[in-house]
Design a protein around this motif. Structure first.
Motif, PDB file in Angstrom:
ATOM      1  N   THR A  76      14.781   4.013  33.948  1.00 57.12           N
ATOM      2  CA  THR A  76      16.307   4.039  34.027  1.00 57.12           C
ATOM      3  C   THR A  76      17.065   5.374  33.595  1.00 57.12           C
ATOM      4  O   THR A  76      16.645   5.892  32.802  1.00 57.12           O
ATOM      5  N   GLU A  77      18.342   5.531  34.148  1.00 61.22           N
ATOM      6  CA  GLU A  77      19.170   6.572  33.953  1.00 61.22           C
ATOM      7  C   GLU A  77      19.402   6.806  32.468  1.00 61.22           C
ATOM      8  O   GLU A  77      19.180   7.764  31.928  1.00 61.22           O
ATOM      9  N   SER A  78      19.701   5.782  31.795  1.00 58.94           N
ATOM     10  CA  SER A  78      20.170   5.742  30.624  1.00 58.94           C
ATOM     11  C   SER A  78      19.165   5.714  29.229  1.00 58.94           C
ATOM     12  O   SER A  78      19.535   5.594  28.248  1.00 58.94           O
ATOM     13  N   ASN A  79      17.995   5.743  29.688  1.00 58.02           N
ATOM     14  CA  ASN A  79      16.650   5.630  28.841  1.00 58.02           C
ATOM     15  C   ASN A  79      16.919   6.707  27.878  1.00 58.02           C
ATOM     16  O   ASN A  79      17.186   7.856  28.032  1.00 58.02           O
ATOM     17  N   ILE A  80      16.640   5.941  26.543  1.00 57.46           N
ATOM     18  CA  ILE A  80      16.729   7.002  25.295  1.00 57.46           C
ATOM     19  C   ILE A  80      15.931   8.061  25.381  1.00 57.46           C
ATOM     20  O   ILE A  80      16.122   9.025  24.480  1.00 57.46           O
ATOM     21  N   PHE A  81      14.818   8.092  26.195  1.00 62.83           N
ATOM     22  CA  PHE A  81      13.818   8.942  26.042  1.00 62.83           C
ATOM     23  C   PHE A  81      13.969  10.033  27.263  1.00 62.83           C
ATOM     24  O   PHE A  81      13.068  11.041  27.364  1.00 62.83           O
ATOM     25  N   SER A  82      14.944   9.658  28.209  1.00 59.99           N
ATOM     26  CA  SER A  82      14.967  10.411  29.489  1.00 59.99           C
ATOM     27  C   SER A  82      15.136  12.131  29.127  1.00 59.99           C
ATOM     28  O   SER A  82      14.856  12.700  29.972  1.00 59.99           O
ATOM     29  N   SER A  83      15.796  12.342  27.976  1.00 59.73           N
ATOM     30  CA  SER A  83      16.216  13.698  27.705  1.00 59.73           C
ATOM     31  C   SER A  83      15.195  14.242  26.745  1.00 59.73           C
ATOM     32  O   SER A  83      15.314  15.570  26.313  1.00 59.73           O
ATOM     33  N   TYR A  84      14.025  13.669  26.543  1.00 58.78           N
ATOM     34  CA  TYR A  84      13.189  14.123  25.579  1.00 58.78           C
ATOM     35  C   TYR A  84      12.433  15.074  26.145  1.00 58.78           C
ATOM     36  O   TYR A  84      11.673  15.263  27.138  1.00 58.78           O
ATOM     37  N   GLN A  85      12.352  16.444  25.385  1.00 57.27           N
ATOM     38  CA  GLN A  85      11.621  17.550  25.817  1.00 57.27           C
ATOM     39  C   GLN A  85      10.354  17.640  25.067  1.00 57.27           C
ATOM     40  O   GLN A  85      10.472  17.909  23.889  1.00 57.27           O
ATOM     41  N   ARG A  86       9.331  17.994  25.550  1.00 60.96           N
ATOM     42  CA  ARG A  86       8.284  18.336  24.968  1.00 60.96           C
ATOM     43  C   ARG A  86       7.796  19.870  24.959  1.00 60.96           C
ATOM     44  O   ARG A  86       7.727  20.507  26.076  1.00 60.96           O
ATOM     45  N   ASP A  87       7.406  20.402  23.848  1.00 55.59           N
ATOM     46  CA  ASP A  87       6.749  21.775  23.795  1.00 55.59           C
ATOM     47  C   ASP A  87       5.491  21.317  23.571  1.00 55.59           C
ATOM     48  O   ASP A  87       4.773  21.053  22.654  1.00 55.59           O
ATOM     49  N   PRO A  88       4.581  21.806  24.746  1.00 55.86           N
ATOM     50  CA  PRO A  88       3.167  21.704  24.843  1.00 55.86           C
ATOM     51  C   PRO A  88       2.377  22.216  23.719  1.00 55.86           C
ATOM     52  O   PRO A  88       1.477  22.052  23.511  1.00 55.86           O
ATOM     53  N   SER A  89       2.789  23.498  23.175  1.00 60.64           N
ATOM     54  CA  SER A  89       2.096  24.015  21.943  1.00 60.64           C
ATOM     55  C   SER A  89       2.219  23.061  20.610  1.00 60.64           C
ATOM     56  O   SER A  89       1.492  23.499  19.780  1.00 60.64           O
ATOM     57  N   LEU A  90       2.972  22.102  20.617  1.00 64.80           N
ATOM     58  CA  LEU A  90       3.067  21.164  19.215  1.00 64.80           C
ATOM     59  C   LEU A  90       2.234  19.930  19.732  1.00 64.80           C
ATOM     60  O   LEU A  90       2.096  19.567  20.898  1.00 64.80           O
ATOM     61  N   PHE A  91       1.817  19.539  18.551  1.00 64.82           N
ATOM     62  CA  PHE A  91       0.961  18.196  18.552  1.00 64.82           C
ATOM     63  C   PHE A  91       2.091  17.074  18.651  1.00 64.82           C
ATOM     64  O   PHE A  91       2.666  16.835  17.523  1.00 64.82           O
ATOM     65  N   ASP A  92       2.144  16.334  19.840  1.00 67.24           N
ATOM     66  CA  ASP A  92       3.212  15.305  19.739  1.00 67.24           C
ATOM     67  C   ASP A  92       2.661  14.036  19.300  1.00 67.24           C
ATOM     68  O   ASP A  92       1.563  13.513  19.855  1.00 67.24           O
ATOM     69  N   GLU A  93       2.908  13.151  18.351  1.00 65.14           N
ATOM     70  CA  GLU A  93       2.521  11.977  17.840  1.00 65.14           C
ATOM     71  C   GLU A  93       2.453  10.946  19.001  1.00 65.14           C
ATOM     72  O   GLU A  93       1.443   9.896  18.876  1.00 65.14           O
ATOM     73  N   ILE A  94       3.375  10.931  19.797  1.00 68.46           N
ATOM     74  CA  ILE A  94       3.271   9.617  20.925  1.00 68.46           C
ATOM     75  C   ILE A  94       2.994  10.149  22.176  1.00 68.46           C
ATOM     76  O   ILE A  94       2.501   9.167  22.996  1.00 68.46           O
ATOM     77  N   TYR A  95       2.779  11.580  22.529  1.00 66.14           N
ATOM     78  CA  TYR A  95       2.528  11.732  23.888  1.00 66.14           C
ATOM     79  C   TYR A  95       1.088  12.496  23.796  1.00 66.14           C
ATOM     80  O   TYR A  95       0.680  13.224  22.978  1.00 66.14           O
ATOM     81  N   ASP A  96       0.106  12.301  24.775  1.00 64.82           N
ATOM     82  CA  ASP A  96      -1.027  13.298  24.750  1.00 64.82           C
ATOM     83  C   ASP A  96      -0.743  14.362  25.416  1.00 64.82           C
ATOM     84  O   ASP A  96       0.454  14.421  26.031  1.00 64.82           O
ATOM     85  N   LYS A  97      -1.720  15.056  25.576  1.00 68.96           N
ATOM     86  CA  LYS A  97      -1.576  16.406  26.237  1.00 68.96           C
ATOM     87  C   LYS A  97      -1.099  16.408  27.732  1.00 68.96           C
ATOM     88  O   LYS A  97      -0.588  17.256  28.383  1.00 68.96           O
ATOM     89  N   GLN A  98      -1.712  15.281  28.400  1.00 72.95           N
ATOM     90  CA  GLN A  98      -1.048  15.104  29.763  1.00 72.95           C
ATOM     91  C   GLN A  98       0.295  14.631  30.023  1.00 72.95           C
ATOM     92  O   GLN A  98       0.729  14.684  30.981  1.00 72.95           O
ATOM     93  N   GLY A  99       0.937  14.396  28.783  1.00 72.40           N
ATOM     94  CA  GLY A  99       2.308  13.887  28.956  1.00 72.40           C
ATOM     95  C   GLY A  99       2.399  12.245  28.924  1.00 72.40           C
ATOM     96  O   GLY A  99       3.666  11.816  29.283  1.00 72.40           O
ATOM     97  N   ASN A 100       1.324  11.384  28.901  1.00 67.42           N
ATOM     98  CA  ASN A 100       1.319  10.063  28.992  1.00 67.42           C
ATOM     99  C   ASN A 100       1.632   9.558  27.257  1.00 67.42           C
ATOM    100  O   ASN A 100       1.098  10.103  26.556  1.00 67.42           O
ATOM    101  N   VAL A 101       2.274   8.395  27.432  1.00 71.58           N
ATOM    102  CA  VAL A 101       2.478   7.842  26.107  1.00 71.58           C
ATOM    103  C   VAL A 101       1.357   7.422  25.479  1.00 71.58           C
ATOM    104  O   VAL A 101       0.571   6.623  26.295  1.00 71.58           O
ATOM    105  N   LYS A 102       0.691   7.655  24.469  1.00 71.66           N
ATOM    106  CA  LYS A 102      -0.495   7.052  23.780  1.00 71.66           C
ATOM    107  C   LYS A 102      -0.494   5.771  23.677  1.00 71.66           C
ATOM    108  O   LYS A 102       0.576   4.871  23.240  1.00 71.66           O
ATOM    109  N   ASN A 103      -1.801   4.916  23.798  1.00 71.06           N
ATOM    110  CA  ASN A 103      -1.879   3.643  23.718  1.00 71.06           C
ATOM    111  C   ASN A 103      -1.149   2.768  22.752  1.00 71.06           C
ATOM    112  O   ASN A 103      -0.400   1.829  22.980  1.00 71.06           O
TER     113      ASN A 103
END
Lengths: 315, 285, 487
Positions: C4-31
């Motif tokens: 959806t356009e207005s999705n609250i995550f649509s503008s979320y930007q990931r810095d691949p050098s950081l360990f993101d708690e909710i996205y894995d390395k491939q950019g998928n949301v963890k289970n």
């Protein structure tokens, strides 16, 4: 319960009650004076002086011209005046803060909201058009606080201490109001209905204690000095009468001191003594010398407060 | 042979405004130890407040007094008597060589056990420049070195009451060369510790019959530990080894552990305090 | 993922050098986050803004605030709270919990040892300088046996996840660790705002903290006391953590006292009530050692109770935490934690320690001075994130200044490699969208007699300034609700 915290809760009760009375006195007098039947009662200066007297401020010079906005600001929103509503609410919240673990979350939240309401009320709005809005909000919020005191606290010592503060302060404020209005009634004689006993100021006095309708219902005629004073001082069924307050104070002090051992130095003894003296008095005995009555009662109430402090809050 | 001492301690406090509440803790009772015994205590105060006996962190007896009623004046007066055994402070074998003594001092276990009396406290800390002030000589025993230190401090500082206070730091005293018994003792401790010798601050009473420096208040000296000998008292204010005239009350890392009187007074305004101590002796057979 | 356009995550930007708690390395949301992600994705930014405002005013009205002084005027502020929770699954939590208990127990044994036989020092496992140069080592505690043998009743362990995906402990706070009330407030606020999301997850409760704390405190009551009387002591209502003190007293159902409410008579502690003196047996202390007893410690302290320490030494009252625990809170002691755990428990640390260079050791000092730009330099005795220098953020001039300070007081500093704290999507007010922010986790461990408790949750702190690594609330940090999932 800690003696220090008990003292704070006692004063929290007093400050809550105090701010309400000032708010009501302020707006009742202001609005009554607008269409008062005689010229003096209608006079701004007369009304403003009455407000200062009730607040306990030193009387201004005889011919000093009081500025309405100064006086209203002083009563309501002057943070530097120790008796202003804002100071009272600040003190109430400060006392609540220190006893935060003992009072309910609900009660604390209401006090906190009350505080922020007063703190944020814009002074210019209040002076221009907010007098009524501000006052009724203060009165309404005090009622919410009392309701939350009654309904969200265990009715134990904590409750008794707060209620002692509320009722002792109510008695105190009532005497102050009677004092101020008695003075007004004395001075406002003149005009077409000028007798002291039938002064318009008695109606205002009843309204200041939110007791006008009750009084009408009870006596079914225009209030006079006798019916007003009897109602406000001696009738225990009037919720804001002195007698009612004394009954409450006695009841709550008994929660703290339930020994019933004969001790004529105890607070309970003193409260009982003052109450007994007025329980069976005729109003004529009081009305004959109101000034003396006011002086004695002020002293009585202050003695009770001091005794309480010594007996329960001394730490 | 022994001496019977009698000590009078008096403290008078006047407050300009009524005091609502106050607590005091006295650390002034003569210690009972191998050379001090039959200690008797008679402690009075003008308000007749009850006494509470307790112990401080190092096990020395304290007296605590609390006032709950208002007052403006209070006088504390204590009389102690005790019997002090006569001892010869030089009655021990001086170790053979400094080297052997130092070996013990350098053992880790020794350093850990004596850590409190080897550490720098805010009152026994010296600037880098001042640490080299007194160095131990290799050709002398520890005891001789400490005696020299005692003398060195005695000569370095001029006994001058009123020039320092309990918070004056040591470097200031070294620079100005004036001080009282506390300062002498702190400097002694600091330099002994600097050389690896455990040293502790001692507070007590000095019998002044023979004209020693001290004052008409409590006295302070130091004790240093030598592995072969044990704790020996040094009084750098008088260049003495502590003897029959030194009646010990308590020891600690520094003055802060031994303050004779600590008080918490809830009052405003000024107060005036006077202390006095008198020590007299009588020889016993 | 919703598109959806207005999705609250649509503008979320990931810095691949950081360990993101909710996205894995491939950019998928963890289970474990998928359901939550979907549920939050159903809200528009506007919905979310409203919810956020409501949560804020709820904190404000409840008076869960702290005071800030600016331009002579006092302002009340709330601790920034983020409505998007952090999730820790059961498997990861087990490691954290076991690791936290292991550390607390080892520290407790360490404290007992250094205040009794001092074996660990005599055997040279940790250097004696660790205590001899510590201001927090209280000689008054020597040979004192705390009731039940417990020193650090309450420990707050600060844990991060590095970009290698492993947890590391940054600090063990065992003086008066604070913040636990916010764990519970955060949960309450999140429930009020987004109660629906809780239906989809099996989350452990956090409201059982107070009852467990009271139970464990009472398990170390003084000898000879039957039914103990517990109190919480606070420096007073102007202390920044006063809300927490009153919260803990209230939820434990015990009195909240100030120093002036207590007196000591014949080495027993009493509180002054409206009916006279009442004996006190256990004191949960939120006053630092030095302020506890003016007759034993700082004489200018008006917060303390004259004679309290003497009563404690006599065994007549339990103090939690025990006086003198601060010595083990020292960052220099932290660096020896692996040795301490090995020495007392004969175990290897369950949670990693960050490698630490001691500036007091000449060799390590040289390394530190040569590699400042790759290191974090920390003073050993400052709390609250003050005085920390992060090497790669410093200008040349600043590096020289730090070098100078470290050379001047080598004992005062330790250095560690720059750890990369994991990041978590966090709602940022100014831009009305989610951005990556660094987070850590403070866990709360309570030790009692033969029993321990770890609050299943803890405080996830967020460094709200972009790129900032310091999460302390005093340095502009916020917090998140932390969900520990049931198995």
């Amino acid at each position: 319960m800690l003696a220090r915290v008990a003292n704070n809760l006692f004063w929290m009760g007093r400050y809550i009650e105090r701010s309400e009375h000032i708010a009501r006195y302020m707006h009742v007098n202001y609005f009554s004076s607008l269409d008062a039947p005689n010229e003096l009662s209608r006079s701004r200066q007369f009304m403003l002086r009455s407000m200062l007297r009730m607040l306990g401020d030193p009387p201004p010079q005889e011919n000093e011209e009081l500025k309405e906005s100064d006086i209203l600001f002083k009563l309501a929103l002057d943070p530097n005046h120790p008796f202003s509503i804002i100071s009272n609410v600040q003190h109430a919240r400060e006392n609540a803060n220190s006893a935060r673990d003992l009072i309910s979350t609900d009660l604390y939240e209401s006090i906190n909201k009350f505080y922020h309401f007063v703190l944020k009320y814009p002074v210019d709005v209040f002076l221009k058009k907010g007098l009524y809005d501000f006052s009724v909000n203060i009165i309404e919020m005090s009622s919410i606080l009392r309701a939350r005191i009654r309904s969200t606290l265990l009715h134990d010592e904590v409750y008794a201490i707060i209620m002692l503060g509320v009722n002792l302060e109510r008695a105190n404020q009532l005497i102050r109001i009677i004092n101020a209005k008695y003075y007004d009634a004395l001075n406002a004689q003149g005009g077409y209905d000028d007798k002291f006993s039938k002064s318009f100021e008695w109606t205002t006095l009843l309204k200041c204690a939110e007791a006008y309708d009750m009084n009408r219902r009870f006596y079914k005629k225009t209030p006079t000095s006798l019916t007003t004073l009897e109602f406000l001082i001696l009738n225990p069924n009037c919720p804001r009468s002195l007698m009612n307050c004394l009954n409450q104070v006695y009841m709550h002090v008994r929660v703290l001191d339930n020994s019933f051992r004969y001790d004529n130095h105890s607070t309970a003894f003193l409260v009982g003594r003052v109450r007994a003296e007025y329980q069976y008095k005729y109003i004529d005995e009081i009305e004959a010398d109101i000034k003396t009555f006011i002086e004695i009662m002020m002293r009585n109430l202050s003695d009770i407060g001091q005794k309480m402090e010594k007996e329960f809050f001394h730490y | 042979m022994s001496l019977e001492y009698s000590i009078t301690y008096k403290a008078e406090n006047h407050y300009d405004h009524p005091v609502k509440e106050a607590s005091w803790q006295f650390l002034i009772l003569p210690d009972e130890n191998s050379t001090q015994n039959q200690v008797e205590i008679n402690f009075n105060n003008s308000l007749n407040l009850p006494l509470e006996f307790s112990h401080n962190a190092y096990g020395f007896r304290t007296i605590r007094i609390s006032a709950k009623e208002q007052f403006m004046d209070i006088v504390f007066e204590a009389h102690f008597s005790l019997v002090k055994e006569h001892t010869n402070p030089f009655n021990f074998q001086i170790a053979n060589s400094l080297e052997e003594e130092l070996k013990k001092l350098h053992q880790l276990e020794f350093k850990v056990d004596f850590e409190p009396f080897l550490r720098k406290t805010s009152l026994t800390n010296l600037l880098e420049d001042h640490k080299q002030l007194f160095l131990f000589k290799k050709d002398k025993s520890l005891f001789e070195n400490l005696q020299e230190l005692n003398k060195w401090v005695f000569e370095k500082i001029f006994y001058t009451p009123g020039t320092t206070h309990v918070g004056t730091v040591l470097d200031e005293i070294v620079a100005n060369r004036h001080g009282v018994c506390q300062d002498f003792s702190h400097l002694f401790c600091a330099l002994a510790r600097q050389n690896g010798i455990p040293a502790r601050y001692v507070s007590g009473y000095l019998h002044q019959g023979i004209g020693y420096f001290g004052d008409s208040q409590m006295h302070a000296w130091a004790e240093a530990y030598m592995p072969e000998i044990g704790w020996i008292g040094f009084d750098p204010t008088n260049n003495l080894i502590a003897n029959d005239n030194h009646i010990k009350v308590a020891h600690g890392k520094d003055y802060a552990d031994c303050a004779p009187l600590k008080g918490v007074v809830y009052s405003k305004g000024e107060n005036r305090t006077t202390h006095s101590v008198q020590v007299s002796s009588q020889q016993q057979q | 993922m919703s598109t959806t356009e207005s999705n609250i995550f649509s503008s979320y930007q990931r810095d691949p050098s950081l360990f993101d708690e909710i996205y894995d390395k491939q950019g998928n949301v963890k289970n474990v986050y998928q359901t939550l992600f979907k549920l939050y994705g159903e809200h528009s930014i506007n919905d979310y803004m409203l919810l956020n405002e409501k949560a804020k005013s709820s904190f404000f009205n409840q008076g869960i605030t702290f005071q800030v002084y600016s331009d002579k005027e006092m302002q009340e502020k709330i601790f920034p709270f983020d409505l998007f929770p952090r999730i820790i699954d059961a498997k990861e939590w087990e490691i954290i919990e076991k690791g936290a208990i292991q550390r607390s127990k080892a520290l407790n044994l360490f404290l007992w040892d250094i205040y009794h036989e001092k074996n660990i020092l005599k055997q040279g496992v940790v250097p004696v300088e660790l205590i001899s140069s510590s201001e927090n080592y209280l000689h008054q505690m020597m040979d004192v046996d705390p009731p039940g043998g417990i020193y650090n009743h309450i420990s707050g362990t600060d844990i991060i996840k590095h970009n290698d995906g492993n947890y590391y402990v940054l600090e063990d706070n065992i003086r008066c660790p604070s913040g636990v009330s916010y764990v519970i407030c955060n949960r309450t606020a999140l429930k009020r705002a987004l109660f629906g999301v809780f239906n989809h997850y099996q989350t452990h409760t956090v409201t059982n903290y107070a009852e467990n704390l009271l139970e464990l405190l009472e398990s170390v009551k003084p000898h000879g006391v039957d039914i103990p009387n517990t109190v919480v002591i606070t420096p007073g209502m102007y202390n920044s953590a006063f809300y927490e003190h009153s919260y803990l007293a209230k939820t434990m159902g015990v009195e909240l006292v100030e120093g002036r409410d207590l007196i000591v008579e014949n080495d027993f502690v009493y509180m002054k009530t409206i009916k006279g003196l009442e004996k006190v047996d256990i004191i949960y202390r939120r006053i630092d050692d030095q302020f506890m007893d003016p007759l034993e410690f700082r004489a200018d302290s008006s917060l303390g109770v004259p004679g309290l320490f003497s009563a404690y030494k006599k065994g007549n009252v339990t103090l939690a935490n025990a006086p003198g625990t601060g010595v083990a809170d020292d960052k220099a002691v932290y660096t020896y934690m692996p040795e301490i755990i090995k020495y007392y428990l004969d175990e290897t640390p369950i949670l990693n320690n960050v490698h630490t260079y001691h500036c007091s050791r000449p060799k390590e000092l040289t390394y530190v001075l040569d590699h400042i730009s790759e290191l974090v330099i920390k003073p050993v005795d400052e709390a609250g994130g003050y005085g920390i220098s992060i090497g790669n953020r410093l200008s040349k001039k600043e590096i020289e200044e730090v070098k100078k300070q470290v050379k001047l007081h080598p004992r005062k500093y330790v250095a560690q490699p720059i750890m990369s704290l994991s990041v978590h999507p966090t709602y940022i007010d100014d831009v009305n969208s989610f951005e990556q922010r660094h987070i850590d986790l403070r866990t709360y461990t309570v030790l009692g007699k033969d029993k321990e408790f770890v609050l299943k949750g803890g405080l996830t702190r967020v460094a709200l300034k972009k790129g900032n690594l310091i999460v302390n609330s005093s340095q502009g940090g916020g917090s998140k609700d932390t969900w520990v999932l049931k198995d």
